[in-house]
Design a protein around this motif. Sequence first.
Motif, PDB file in Angstrom:
ATOM      1  N   GLY A 146      22.126  66.803  56.126  1.00  0.00           N
ATOM      2  CA  GLY A 146      22.399  66.043  54.909  1.00  0.00           C
ATOM      3  C   GLY A 146      21.593  64.762  54.803  1.00  0.00           C
ATOM      4  N   ARG A 149      22.189  60.417  53.768  1.00  0.00           N
ATOM      5  CA  ARG A 149      23.569  60.372  53.255  1.00  0.00           C
ATOM      6  C   ARG A 149      24.553  60.862  54.317  1.00  0.00           C
ATOM      7  NH1 ARG A 149      21.009  62.265  48.099  1.00  0.00           N
ATOM      8  NH2 ARG A 149      21.019  60.443  46.755  1.00  0.00           N
ATOM      9  N   GLU A 150      24.174  61.886  55.058  1.00  0.00           N
ATOM     10  CA  GLU A 150      25.035  62.377  56.130  1.00  0.00           C
ATOM     11  C   GLU A 150      25.135  61.351  57.248  1.00  0.00           C
ATOM     12  OE1 GLU A 150      25.580  66.126  59.225  1.00  0.00           O
ATOM     13  OE2 GLU A 150      23.868  66.111  57.855  1.00  0.00           O
ATOM     14  N   ASN A 153      27.487  58.713  56.182  1.00  0.00           N
ATOM     15  CA  ASN A 153      28.858  59.207  56.253  1.00  0.00           C
ATOM     16  C   ASN A 153      29.374  59.182  57.686  1.00  0.00           C
ATOM     17  OD1 ASN A 153      30.648  61.813  56.803  1.00  0.00           O
ATOM     18  ND2 ASN A 153      31.074  61.085  54.719  1.00  0.00           N
ATOM     19  N   THR A 174      31.789  65.280  64.348  1.00  0.00           N
ATOM     20  CA  THR A 174      30.422  65.269  63.818  1.00  0.00           C
ATOM     21  C   THR A 174      29.948  66.673  63.473  1.00  0.00           C
ATOM     22  OG1 THR A 174      29.518  65.350  66.053  1.00  0.00           O
ATOM     23  CG2 THR A 174      29.745  63.164  65.034  1.00  0.00           C
ATOM     24  N   PRO A 176      29.115  69.476  61.177  1.00  0.00           N
ATOM     25  CA  PRO A 176      28.868  69.495  59.739  1.00  0.00           C
ATOM     26  C   PRO A 176      29.801  70.474  59.034  1.00  0.00           C
ATOM     27  CG  PRO A 176      26.985  70.406  60.942  1.00  0.00           C
ATOM     28  CD  PRO A 176      27.992  69.958  61.953  1.00  0.00           C
TER      29      PRO A 176
END
Length: 190
Positions: A146, A149-150, A153, A174, A176
């Motif tokens: 991602g 952005r990931e 997050n 963590t 995904p």
Amino acid sequence: FGVRKGAYTGANQDRDGYFQAARGGTLFLDEIGDLPLSMQSKLLRAIQERCVRPVGGTQEETVDVRVVSATHKHLAREVQEGRFRQDLYYRLNVIEIDIPPLRERREDLPALCDALLKRISQESGLPLPRLPPETLAQLAKHPLTGNVRELENLLHRAMALSDGGELSFDSVDTTPAILDPTALDLAPTI
């Protein structure tokens, strides 16, 4: 492109659009590859003619903006497949900057984590945590499909679950999440 008072029910005052607000500066258009074809022609005209007509307006307004756009799509392929206007592509693609996905530039992780943690800390009012080398190494092994952005997050989650000292991913999941786009009705609309 803005709205003029009385253009429709609820338009109680004039409102500038993004082109007017950016007059004399830079307008950033994110995810330009997702713009519907019907809007692409309007954007092309605004860029070429350097003017826009607000909804309910009778006069065109001159705008002087530099346009910077970004997308995760391969626009040349989108042009070939008829999903993106060729003329708009060439109008926007004056200088192309290809930024590889984060998973291909892991050397950027320390600087990105530092900048993101500072911003998250400031926005949340929490103290800036320390990111130990072993936690950074653990993060570097994450797939990061991602992109930034990931990463952001993951850092938000780690900060929310931390005690305020050192950042750790021990208590942070963590893994995904795999989303089925059809379950969320997120099919592309072009």
